[in-house]
Each structure stands twice: as structure tokens, then as C-alpha cells.
Design an enzyme around this catalytic site. Sequence first.
Site, PDB file in Angstrom:
ATOM      1  N   GLY A  45      19.558 -57.640 127.024  1.00 35.01           N
ATOM      2  CA  GLY A  45      18.503 -57.055 127.831  1.00 35.01           C
ATOM      3  C   GLY A  45      17.339 -56.725 126.929  1.00 35.01           C
ATOM      4  CD  GLN A  50      13.944 -53.167 123.732  1.00 33.02           C
ATOM      5  OE1 GLN A  50      14.362 -53.542 124.818  1.00 33.02           O
ATOM      6  NE2 GLN A  50      14.698 -53.104 122.651  1.00 33.02           N
ATOM      7  CB  CYS A  88      18.789 -50.305 120.936  1.00 34.49           C
ATOM      8  SG  CYS A  88      17.123 -50.512 121.553  1.00 34.49           S
ATOM      9  CG  LEU A  89      17.623 -56.402 121.281  1.00 37.17           C
ATOM     10  CD1 LEU A  89      16.830 -57.369 122.144  1.00 37.17           C
ATOM     11  CD2 LEU A  89      18.586 -57.140 120.372  1.00 37.17           C
ATOM     12  CG  HIS A 130      19.847 -49.880 126.716  1.00 35.33           C
ATOM     13  ND1 HIS A 130      20.378 -49.227 125.631  1.00 35.33           N
ATOM     14  CD2 HIS A 130      18.864 -50.670 126.234  1.00 35.33           C
ATOM     15  CE1 HIS A 130      19.730 -49.613 124.535  1.00 35.33           C
ATOM     16  NE2 HIS A 130      18.804 -50.493 124.884  1.00 35.33           N
ATOM     17  CD  GLU A 131      17.081 -53.368 128.337  1.00 34.07           C
ATOM     18  OE1 GLU A 131      15.924 -53.130 127.912  1.00 34.07           O
ATOM     19  OE2 GLU A 131      18.017 -53.653 127.563  1.00 34.07           O
ATOM     20  CG  HIS A 134      14.124 -49.570 126.045  1.00 42.01           C
ATOM     21  ND1 HIS A 134      13.762 -49.077 124.808  1.00 42.01           N
ATOM     22  CD2 HIS A 134      15.251 -50.273 125.832  1.00 42.01           C
ATOM     23  CE1 HIS A 134      14.630 -49.453 123.894  1.00 42.01           C
ATOM     24  NE2 HIS A 134      15.558 -50.183 124.500  1.00 42.01           N
TER      25      HIS A 134
END
Length: 168
Positions: A45, A50, A88-89, A130-131, A134
Site C-alpha cells: 500500500g 509518501q 512502513c515504506l 495504515h494508509e 497516512h
Amino acid sequence: MARDIVIWPHKVLTSSTKPVTDFGPPLETLLEQMAESMKEAEGIGIAANQVGESLRVALVGREDGTFFEIVNPQILEKKEPVTMEEGCLSVPREWEKCPRFHKVKVRYQDKSAEWHELEAEGRLAHVLQHEIDHLDGHVFVDHLSSLKRTLILDRMKKLQKVKARQKG
């Protein structure tokens, strides 16, 4: 073309994103760039902030490996608290137990501006939370103890300096 993934605590990750109002070609281009960035990083995701865009749009991975976009999402319901391992990225190589909910109900638009409601559980519910976090200006480390958050923050600041030197 993939964009660089922003590393926390960059300001774009700690600020709430703006609603999407233009559902034209720029949104399609952004979604393609986000997909490329996510694939390169082997993510499940990715949110627009991001990759440096403060827009309320994300790509969410399903269990079968496919992805779908969520635009202007809202979590309507959360049920059954659960703790899950999370990474997380934008916080690379960090994994911690994070409080989430096993089931969520989400309302969102697709890239054509059509509204949808989705009830999800398990991994899909986890990725959605999670997204959407963000998009609200939160990273999973915000759910951790101040000690863990501080330790991770120090490592991310060092990583940002290394990346800046590599570019410069």
C-alpha cells in the site's frame, strides 16, 4: 515513472492531506507513479503523501496481490481491537507491534469519483487503516511508546542524511 518515497518525519507525512477535487488525468498520472514506487519498494500500500503529494489518495493491496485506489476515504466503523506487526515504506526496516482494529467499514471514491463503501477485516482492514492514517498525517510509529518512537526517529534522521548525501 516511480517517485522517491519520503522518509518520516518529513513534514508532508505529518500533515493532513487535501481532498481530491480534480479527477482528471493528473490523478491518473499520480496513481501510476504511486504504483511504480510501491512496486519498486515491494509494498502492499502507499499514500500520495509518501511520494510528496499532499492529496487524499492511496493505493491499497488486497490479499490476492491486486491493488485498488481509495480517494477521499473515511473510516465509518472500527471493531475488535487487535495488535499487529507493522512496517512502513516511509519508515524502512522498522517493524513494531501496533494497535489496530480487525474490522473496519470505509467510505471512499474511486479514480472516477464514484463513491463506494467497503467492509473489510484482517489484512485488508489493517492496510486500509495504515494508509488512511497516512492521509490524516499519522505514521504507524505515532501509535508506539515515546521511547520506541524516539529511537526510530533517530534512525530515520540518520537515514535522511545518508540519502541527502547520496543525491548531493
